[in-house]
Design a protein around this motif. Structure first.
Motif, PDB file in Angstrom:
ATOM      1  N   GLN A   1      42.382  13.363-133.972  1.00 22.69           N
ATOM      2  CA  GLN A   1      43.695  12.891-133.531  1.00 22.69           C
ATOM      3  C   GLN A   1      43.620  11.809-132.468  1.00 22.69           C
ATOM      4  OE1 GLN A   1      46.385  16.506-132.910  1.00 22.69           O
ATOM      5  NE2 GLN A   1      44.288  17.281-132.772  1.00 22.69           N
ATOM      6  N   GLY A   2      42.470  11.696-131.780  1.00 23.21           N
ATOM      7  CA  GLY A   2      42.349  10.806-130.636  1.00 23.21           C
ATOM      8  C   GLY A   2      42.235   9.338-130.991  1.00 23.21           C
ATOM      9  N   SER A   3      42.201   8.524-129.943  1.00 22.76           N
ATOM     10  CA  SER A   3      42.062   7.076-130.109  1.00 22.76           C
ATOM     11  C   SER A   3      40.592   6.683-130.011  1.00 22.76           C
ATOM     12  CB  SER A   3      42.862   6.351-129.020  1.00 22.76           C
ATOM     13  OG  SER A   3      42.198   6.478-127.777  1.00 22.76           O
ATOM     14  N   SER A   4      40.311   5.428-130.255  1.00 24.57           N
ATOM     15  CA  SER A   4      38.931   4.943-130.199  1.00 24.57           C
ATOM     16  C   SER A   4      38.373   4.979-128.778  1.00 24.57           C
ATOM     17  CB  SER A   4      38.847   3.522-130.755  1.00 24.57           C
ATOM     18  OG  SER A   4      39.584   2.625-129.954  1.00 24.57           O
ATOM     19  N   VAL A   5      39.238   4.987-127.771  1.00 23.46           N
ATOM     20  CA  VAL A   5      38.779   5.002-126.379  1.00 23.46           C
ATOM     21  C   VAL A   5      37.866   6.194-126.111  1.00 23.46           C
ATOM     22  CG1 VAL A   5      39.539   5.194-123.968  1.00 23.46           C
ATOM     23  CG2 VAL A   5      40.792   3.742-125.563  1.00 23.46           C
ATOM     24  N   ILE A   6      38.221   7.356-126.622  1.00 27.84           N
ATOM     25  CA  ILE A   6      37.459   8.574-126.335  1.00 27.84           C
ATOM     26  C   ILE A   6      36.098   8.599-127.046  1.00 27.84           C
ATOM     27  CG2 ILE A   6      38.377  10.084-128.121  1.00 27.84           C
ATOM     28  CD1 ILE A   6      38.618  11.949-125.311  1.00 27.84           C
ATOM     29  N   LEU A   7      35.871   7.709-127.990  1.00 28.00           N
ATOM     30  CA  LEU A   7      34.594   7.634-128.689  1.00 28.00           C
ATOM     31  C   LEU A   7      33.540   6.870-127.896  1.00 28.00           C
ATOM     32  CD1 LEU A   7      35.849   6.592-132.255  1.00 28.00           C
ATOM     33  CD2 LEU A   7      35.685   8.890-131.298  1.00 28.00           C
ATOM     34  N   SER A   8      33.957   6.114-126.898  1.00 29.32           N
ATOM     35  CA  SER A   8      33.033   5.220-126.191  1.00 29.32           C
ATOM     36  C   SER A   8      32.113   5.965-125.228  1.00 29.32           C
ATOM     37  CB  SER A   8      33.814   4.147-125.424  1.00 29.32           C
ATOM     38  OG  SER A   8      34.391   4.694-124.267  1.00 29.32           O
ATOM     39  N   THR A   9      31.065   5.285-124.813  1.00 30.12           N
ATOM     40  CA  THR A   9      30.066   5.853-123.910  1.00 30.12           C
ATOM     41  C   THR A   9      30.654   6.283-122.576  1.00 30.12           C
ATOM     42  OG1 THR A   9      29.526   3.660-123.046  1.00 30.12           O
ATOM     43  CG2 THR A   9      28.165   4.492-124.838  1.00 30.12           C
ATOM     44  N   SER A  10      31.738   5.660-122.168  1.00 30.51           N
ATOM     45  CA  SER A  10      32.274   5.901-120.829  1.00 30.51           C
ATOM     46  C   SER A  10      33.111   7.175-120.710  1.00 30.51           C
ATOM     47  CB  SER A  10      33.115   4.702-120.379  1.00 30.51           C
ATOM     48  OG  SER A  10      34.198   4.526-121.261  1.00 30.51           O
ATOM     49  N   VAL A  11      33.367   7.878-121.815  1.00 31.23           N
ATOM     50  CA  VAL A  11      34.254   9.043-121.760  1.00 31.23           C
ATOM     51  C   VAL A  11      33.477  10.338-121.958  1.00 31.23           C
ATOM     52  CG1 VAL A  11      36.252  10.176-122.790  1.00 31.23           C
ATOM     53  CG2 VAL A  11      36.211   7.701-122.579  1.00 31.23           C
ATOM     54  N   ARG A  12      33.613  11.207-120.976  1.00 30.03           N
ATOM     55  CA  ARG A  12      33.088  12.576-121.026  1.00 30.03           C
ATOM     56  C   ARG A  12      34.163  13.444-120.401  1.00 30.03           C
ATOM     57  NH1 ARG A  12      29.459  15.663-117.337  1.00 30.03           N
ATOM     58  NH2 ARG A  12      28.490  17.276-118.614  1.00 30.03           N
ATOM     59  N   VAL A  13      34.535  14.519-121.075  1.00 27.73           N
ATOM     60  CA  VAL A  13      35.651  15.357-120.654  1.00 27.73           C
ATOM     61  C   VAL A  13      35.129  16.717-120.208  1.00 27.73           C
ATOM     62  CG1 VAL A  13      37.815  16.397-121.461  1.00 27.73           C
ATOM     63  CG2 VAL A  13      37.115  14.177-122.319  1.00 27.73           C
TER      64      VAL A  13
END
Length: 167
Positions: A115-127
């Motif tokens: 459901q998410g956007s491409s932003v969350i796929l990038s190296t800079s995102v960890r939740v």
């Protein structure tokens, strides 16, 4: 302070650590760079609901679509792993704070979901997420240690090359 090791030293199968997950998703072992996306690219992959075409990932889909089958979860990373961008969020063995001093602490999640956007796929995102809470868009990837025969063969090869070099 007592530091707890989460992974037992004899473990053969385990959740990947933050570093192991990151390397499998973003590093190209052939040419050496780390890419911004887990499809071997610095540009966002094409959003798909299912499939294995290069530079695709399962994201930007409606809730009712659900995740893709694990064999159809988008293009491969340079390491040859599938679905490290989108499809479902994936647990890391590593705690959110990177200390690993408690097995009850919040853990890191990576990948994003369908459901998410491409932003969350990038190296800079960890939740960060509490592992005691169940949610339908979270899954896991199983990592493993190499078979002893593989390690032994590698060591014998290196020893042989060193012996040959000395001659």
């Amino acid at each position: 302070m007592i530091v707890f090791k989460i992974r037992h030293k004899d473990s053969r199968y385990f959740l990947p650590s933050a570093d192991e997950w990151y390397k499998a998703a973003y590093f190209d072992p052939t040419s050496g760079p780390y890419y911004n996306y887990p499809t071997g690219s610095d540009t966002a992959p094409t959003a798909v609901a299912t499939g294995t075409a290069a530079n695709t990932a399962v994201y930007n889909q409606s809730f009712v679509t659900g995740p893709a089958d694990i064999t159809q979860a988008g293009g491969l990373s340079p390491y040859g792993t599938m679905g490290q961008g989108g499809n479902v969020n994936e647990w890391e063995e590593t705690e959110w704070d990177l200390v690993n001093d408690s097995s009850l602490s919040t853990r890191g999640l990576r990948s994003g979901d369908w459901q998410g956007s491409s932003v969350i796929l990038s190296t800079s995102v960890r939740v960060s997420y509490d592992p005691s809470i169940m949610f339908g868009n979270i899954g896991f990837r199983v990592a493993s240690t190499p078979e002893p025969s593989t390690t032994a063969f590698g060591m014998l090869t290196i020893a042989g090359l060193l012996a040959r070099r000395r001659r």
